[in-house]
Design a protein around this motif. Structure first.
Motif, PDB file in Angstrom:
ATOM      1  N   ILE A   1       0.860  -1.175   0.000  1.00  0.00           N
ATOM      2  CA  ILE A   1       0.000   0.000   0.000  1.00  0.00           C
ATOM      3  C   ILE A   1       0.896   1.225   0.000  1.00  0.00           C
ATOM      4  O   ILE A   1       1.765   1.367   0.870  1.00  0.00           O
TER       5      ILE A   1
ATOM      6  N   ILE B   1       0.902   5.370   0.155  1.00  0.00           N
ATOM      7  CA  ILE B   1       0.058   6.492   0.551  1.00  0.00           C
ATOM      8  C   ILE B   1       0.832   7.794   0.415  1.00  0.00           C
ATOM      9  O   ILE B   1       1.909   7.936   1.000  1.00  0.00           O
TER      10      ILE B   1
ATOM     11  N   LEU C   1      -3.686   4.645   6.535  1.00  0.00           N
ATOM     12  CA  LEU C   1      -3.153   3.290   6.668  1.00  0.00           C
ATOM     13  C   LEU C   1      -3.993   2.465   7.639  1.00  0.00           C
ATOM     14  O   LEU C   1      -4.352   1.320   7.339  1.00  0.00           O
TER      15      LEU C   1
ATOM     16  N   TYR D   1      -7.318   1.509   5.956  1.00  0.00           N
ATOM     17  CA  TYR D   1      -7.161   0.466   4.939  1.00  0.00           C
ATOM     18  C   TYR D   1      -6.823  -0.877   5.590  1.00  0.00           C
ATOM     19  O   TYR D   1      -7.412  -1.905   5.249  1.00  0.00           O
TER      20      TYR D   1
ATOM     21  N   PHE E   1       3.550   0.495   2.801  1.00  0.00           N
ATOM     22  CA  PHE E   1       3.319  -0.609   3.723  1.00  0.00           C
ATOM     23  C   PHE E   1       3.357  -1.926   2.965  1.00  0.00           C
ATOM     24  O   PHE E   1       2.735  -2.063   1.910  1.00  0.00           O
TER      25      PHE E   1
ATOM     26  N   TYR F   1       6.496  -0.878   7.408  1.00  0.00           N
ATOM     27  CA  TYR F   1       6.269   0.291   6.568  1.00  0.00           C
ATOM     28  C   TYR F   1       7.503   1.177   6.539  1.00  0.00           C
ATOM     29  O   TYR F   1       8.378   1.104   7.397  1.00  0.00           O
TER      30      TYR F   1
ATOM     31  N   VAL G   1      -4.054   6.883  -2.395  1.00  0.00           N
ATOM     32  CA  VAL G   1      -3.555   5.555  -2.053  1.00  0.00           C
ATOM     33  C   VAL G   1      -3.477   4.677  -3.305  1.00  0.00           C
ATOM     34  O   VAL G   1      -4.419   4.633  -4.100  1.00  0.00           O
TER      35      VAL G   1
END
Length: 142
Positions: free
Chosen positions: A54, A56, A68, A71, A96, A103, A115
């Motif tokens: 992920i 961001i 975060l 999600y 992440f 992360y 994102v």
């Protein structure tokens, strides 16, 4: 974004929707129905894949960590224990890795905020890809 009824969204439909909307400069979700279908499509693909990364981009560390948490909670991952905001007065990029549950956080000089979710699967290669740009608050009210 124009979407159809999301009640019976299949995995194939979810992938088509996400691929259609991915890599746009800005994804604006204007209605609750659009938000619900986008969230459902992403969740279907995430649940079918083995792991995700992920990415961001946010105005602050706090905003990135809030996204975060939203999600990860929706994807049913445990939260890392070290989600303490570090002092940074600039926009940030947070990446992440759900496989390692770690992360990385750094400053970010770009204009984009949102994102990206990169899904990986060795069993179903059609799931492999990077999807988004999703709103930071896509799952804030889920």
């Amino acid at each position: 974004m124009s979407v159809q009824n999301s009640q019976n969204l299949s995995l194939d439909s979810a992938l088509k929707l996400l691929k259609t909307l991915s890599c746009t400069d800005s994804l604006t979700v204007t209605t609750a129905g659009d938000r619900q279908q986008l969230a459902q499509a992403l969740l279907l693909v995430v649940n079918a894949s083995e792991y995700q990364n992920i990415g961001i981009c946010a105005d602050s560390v706090e905003q990135a960590l809030t996204a975060l948490v939203d999600y990860l909670t929706t994807f049913e991952y445990p939260l890392p224990g070290d989600l303490t905001p570090v002092p940074m007065q600039t926009p940030v990029y947070l990446k992440f890795n759900s496989q390692k549950m770690t992360y990385y956080l750094d400053t970010y000089t770009g204009d984009y905020r949102g994102v990206l979710v990169s899904c990986q699967s060795s069993e179903n290669e059609s799931l492999n890809g990077t999807y988004g740009h999703f709103p930071l608050d896509l799952f804030a009210s889920v």
